[in-house]
Design an enzyme around this catalytic site. Structure first.
Site, PDB file in Angstrom:
ATOM      1  N   HIS A 180      54.594  14.383  42.995  1.00  0.00           N
ATOM      2  CA  HIS A 180      55.261  13.774  42.158  1.00  0.00           C
ATOM      3  C   HIS A 180      56.438  14.464  42.440  1.00  0.00           C
ATOM      4  O   HIS A 180      57.938  15.339  42.310  1.00  0.00           O
ATOM      5  CB  HIS A 180      55.521  14.819  40.469  1.00  0.00           C
ATOM      6  CG  HIS A 180      56.230  13.591  39.751  1.00  0.00           C
ATOM      7  ND1 HIS A 180      57.691  13.837  39.960  1.00  0.00           N
ATOM      8  CD2 HIS A 180      56.265  13.211  38.346  1.00  0.00           C
ATOM      9  CE1 HIS A 180      57.923  12.997  39.204  1.00  0.00           C
ATOM     10  NE2 HIS A 180      57.266  12.677  38.019  1.00  0.00           N
ATOM     11  N   GLU A 284      57.018   9.049  45.200  1.00  0.00           N
ATOM     12  CA  GLU A 284      55.547  10.243  44.660  1.00  0.00           C
ATOM     13  C   GLU A 284      54.915   9.394  45.536  1.00  0.00           C
ATOM     14  O   GLU A 284      55.201   7.913  45.538  1.00  0.00           O
ATOM     15  CB  GLU A 284      55.326  10.079  43.100  1.00  0.00           C
ATOM     16  CG  GLU A 284      57.151  10.675  42.518  1.00  0.00           C
ATOM     17  CD  GLU A 284      56.387  10.274  40.927  1.00  0.00           C
ATOM     18  OE1 GLU A 284      55.973  10.708  40.217  1.00  0.00           O
ATOM     19  OE2 GLU A 284      57.610   9.882  40.055  1.00  0.00           O
TER      20      GLU A 284
HETATM   21  C1  BG6 Z   1      57.675   9.557  36.443  1.00  0.00           C
HETATM   22  C2  BG6 Z   1      57.074   8.657  35.824  1.00  0.00           C
HETATM   23  O1  BG6 Z   1      56.222  10.112  37.565  1.00  0.00           O
HETATM   24  O2  BG6 Z   1      57.824  10.473  36.334  1.00  0.00           O
HETATM   25  C3  BG6 Z   1      58.061   8.627  34.438  1.00  0.00           C
HETATM   26  O3  BG6 Z   1      57.471   7.538  36.711  1.00  0.00           O
HETATM   27  C4  BG6 Z   1      58.473   9.664  34.098  1.00  0.00           C
HETATM   28  O4  BG6 Z   1      58.056   8.014  33.528  1.00  0.00           O
HETATM   29  C5  BG6 Z   1      58.468  11.048  35.024  1.00  0.00           C
HETATM   30  O5  BG6 Z   1      59.460  10.287  32.878  1.00  0.00           O
HETATM   31  C6  BG6 Z   1      58.692  12.567  34.971  1.00  0.00           C
HETATM   32  O6  BG6 Z   1      57.492  12.987  33.733  1.00  0.00           O
HETATM   33  P1  BG6 Z   1      57.741  14.378  32.719  1.00  0.00           P
HETATM   34  O7  BG6 Z   1      56.658  14.268  32.228  1.00  0.00           O
HETATM   35  O8  BG6 Z   1      57.838  15.564  33.964  1.00  0.00           O
HETATM   36  O9  BG6 Z   1      58.206  14.579  32.257  1.00  0.00           O
END
Ligand code: BG6
Length: 311
Positions: A180, A284
């Site tokens: 990510h 990602e």
């Molecule tokens: C992304 C998602 O990969 O991660 C989003 O597509 C999400 O919807 C983002 O808001 C962040 O997620 P988190 O759990 O780290 O706040």
């Protein structure tokens, strides 16, 4: 592989001097990072370096002398056990997002991984291995014995991250997995993502409705949260303000997520500054749209290589 000392975020840790093992070319130290959490620091002879927390096997820094910091980390990020780090390269496993019953993006990013090995490759690259295995806590959430490996290889202007998943149990399981990655950019208004034209995507902001990308360059003027399905293996993040581009080359990781929270979502996230959406974009790579399945004893792996160039 060079012999290594086993270290875990839960156990004792301390400075490891790799000078004797690696000579003058490269170093890996394990030091105390933010919040008292242990992190490995990798230094390449070119001056590039990376930092990886054992908490989540989370890469929080990748610095190249010619380009500066490549990854974004929020100033508001937690560095605490059981909470994900906001920025860098979180590992999502065995679930992506909120697509199943597990905590958002799975438990790998909030687990303590083991430092499983380190190596200097023939070309001078510095490699480090982390491992996460099922334990009582993971089995209570997800009843499958597994082994998840992450290898990071640092070169002069390239960082390669390989993930491996092995089924150690007696029954098949399905999983999603992703890197990510949060890229640091000069200004979201001068940033674009290339390489996704004509790729189908599921739009989280339209309840997962499917569309086909029509733009050669995806630009940002609002929240974007999309899974590009079976995307090409090469995409680029163009950061016009910094005159640099990140080339992303993936293998066996079919999907790409493009995410920027923009203003309202930034304000809702407690571990993210209200204006920080201007300085980051997530691109990602992973197995997201269709879960992978492993039978007992089977193994999956996927790689993403990130390289920098000027433009
Ligand atoms: C992304 C998602 O990969 O991660 C989003 O597509 C999400 O919807 C983002 O808001 C962040 O997620 P988190 O759990 O780290 O706040």
């Amino acid at each position: 592989m060079i012999a290594y000392q086993r270290i875990s975020a839960k156990g004792a840790f301390g400075m490891i001097d790799c000078q004797n093992e690696f000579g003058a070319g490269g170093l890996i130290d394990v030091v105390t990072g933010k919040g008292g959490l242990p992190k490995a620091v990798l230094r390449h002879s070119s001056g590039s370096c990376a930092e990886i927390y054992l908490h989540g096997a989370h890469i929080t820094k990748w610095y190249i002398p010619k380009f500066g910091d490549v990854l974004f980390v929020s100033k508001e990020s937690f560095f605490e056990p059981n909470k994900p780090i906001r920025g860098g390269i979180p590992v999502c496993f065995p679930q992506f997002g909120s697509s199943g019953p597990l905590p958002q993006h799975g438990f790998a990013r909030t687990s303590d991984w083991e430092l499983a090995g380190r190596d200097r490759l023939e070309n001078g690259a510095i490699a480090i291995d982390f491992r996460l295995k099922d334990d009582e806590e993971t089995l209570s959430l997800w009843p499958f014995p597994f082994c998840l490996d992450l290898r990071a290889v640092l070169e002069e202007e390239t960082l390669t991250v390989t993930l491996g998943v092995r089924n150690r149990g007696q029954q098949a399981f399905k999983f999603q997995v992703a890197l990510h990655t949060y890229f640091s950019i000069s200004d979201i208004h001068q940033t674009s993502v290339a390489g996704l034209r004509e790729v189908r995507y599921s739009d989280a902001l339209s309840e997962g409705a499917l569309f086909t990308e029509s733009a050669s360059l995806i630009r940002f003027d609002r929240e974007i949260d999309r899974v590009y399905i079976e995307a090409p293996d090469k995409v680029e993040v163009l950061d016009e303000g910094n005159h640099r581009k990140v080339m992303i080359a993936k293998q066996n990781m079919p999907d790409i997520v493009v995410w920027n929270p923009w203003t309202a979502k930034s304000q809702r996230m407690v571990d993210f500054g209200d204006d920080e959406y201007l300085q980051m974009v997530c691109v990602e790579t992973g197995v997201i749209a269709r879960s992978a399945e492993l039978n007992p004893g089977e193994h999956w792996n996927g790689t993403t290589a990130f390289s920098l160039t000027t433009f």
